[in-house]
Design an enzyme around this catalytic site. Sequence first.
Site, mmCIF file in Angstrom:
data_model
loop_
_atom_site.group_PDB
_atom_site.id
_atom_site.type_symbol
_atom_site.label_atom_id
_atom_site.label_comp_id
_atom_site.label_asym_id
_atom_site.label_seq_id
_atom_site.Cartn_x
_atom_site.Cartn_y
_atom_site.Cartn_z
ATOM 1 N N CYS A 266 0.832 -1.207 0.000
ATOM 2 C CA CYS A 266 0.000 0.000 0.000
ATOM 3 C C CYS A 266 0.863 1.252 0.000
ATOM 4 O O CYS A 266 1.894 1.275 0.663
ATOM 5 C CB CYS A 266 -0.785 0.084 1.305
ATOM 6 S SG CYS A 266 -2.308 -0.751 1.380
ATOM 7 N N CYS A 267 0.388 2.288 -0.687
ATOM 8 C CA CYS A 267 0.942 3.621 -0.496
ATOM 9 C C CYS A 267 2.443 3.651 -0.839
ATOM 10 O O CYS A 267 2.829 3.368 -1.959
ATOM 11 C CB CYS A 267 0.665 4.061 0.938
ATOM 12 S SG CYS A 267 0.931 5.805 1.279
ATOM 13 N N ILE A 268 3.313 3.925 0.119
ATOM 14 C CA ILE A 268 4.753 4.016 -0.124
ATOM 15 C C ILE A 268 5.439 2.653 -0.075
ATOM 16 O O ILE A 268 6.575 2.502 -0.546
ATOM 17 C CB ILE A 268 5.410 4.987 0.887
ATOM 18 C CG1 ILE A 268 6.858 5.343 0.520
ATOM 19 C CG2 ILE A 268 5.360 4.405 2.307
ATOM 20 C CD1 ILE A 268 7.018 6.125 -0.769
#
Length: 224
Positions: free
Chosen positions: A135-137
Amino acid sequence: MAKRVAVLLAGCGVFDGSEIHEASAVLVHLSREGAQAEVYAPNIPQMHVVDHVKGQPTAEQRNVLVESARIARGNIKDLAMLDVKGLDALIIPGGFGVAKNLSTWATQGKNCSVSKEVEAVLRAFHAAHKPIGLCCISPVLAAKIFPGCEVTVGHDTECEQWPYAKTAEAMKELGCRHVNSQVTEAHVDARNRLVSTSAFMCNAPIHQVHDGIGSMVREVLRLA
């Protein structure tokens, strides 16, 4: 039997640990799909502690495992205890803790190193052909460890909606293929069994972030 999924946390709080909404969404969607989540975190000091009101570091010192236990409601294990043989998949929510506590991406970008313990876990799941959700970074971890992989952090052109798009360019420089996607979507790298979604890399309503994480979780379980 229910799929057993390891969820790796990096602390508690977007600026110095795991992004709480992302971690919670992962756990909610795993529960909804009938999977069993097992939460882990490394037993290490945080890089630093950030006052989330002021957005500035403080003089405090905190432990990643202890802080992650807040999200897990105390039901958490030291990452050193993780045994890939008994698990079907791995999911890593985002938050700056991924870039500060699980790796040095926050300070070194594409020249970062990944924690040896975290890298060993990622390589173990990859070698066992078990899916990894990011997820995300957190896709930067895969970009650093698995050259040539396909991941998404959303878009590669910076704008108000995509304020962290330069991350995609850094990942490309590592030799990975970045695939542009919408916040509600997940991208599947079938060859490497990686599933990624942008989450809060996008300046989007929280329900859309939640929906994108749901897409990621379902794809991870489909591959498991």
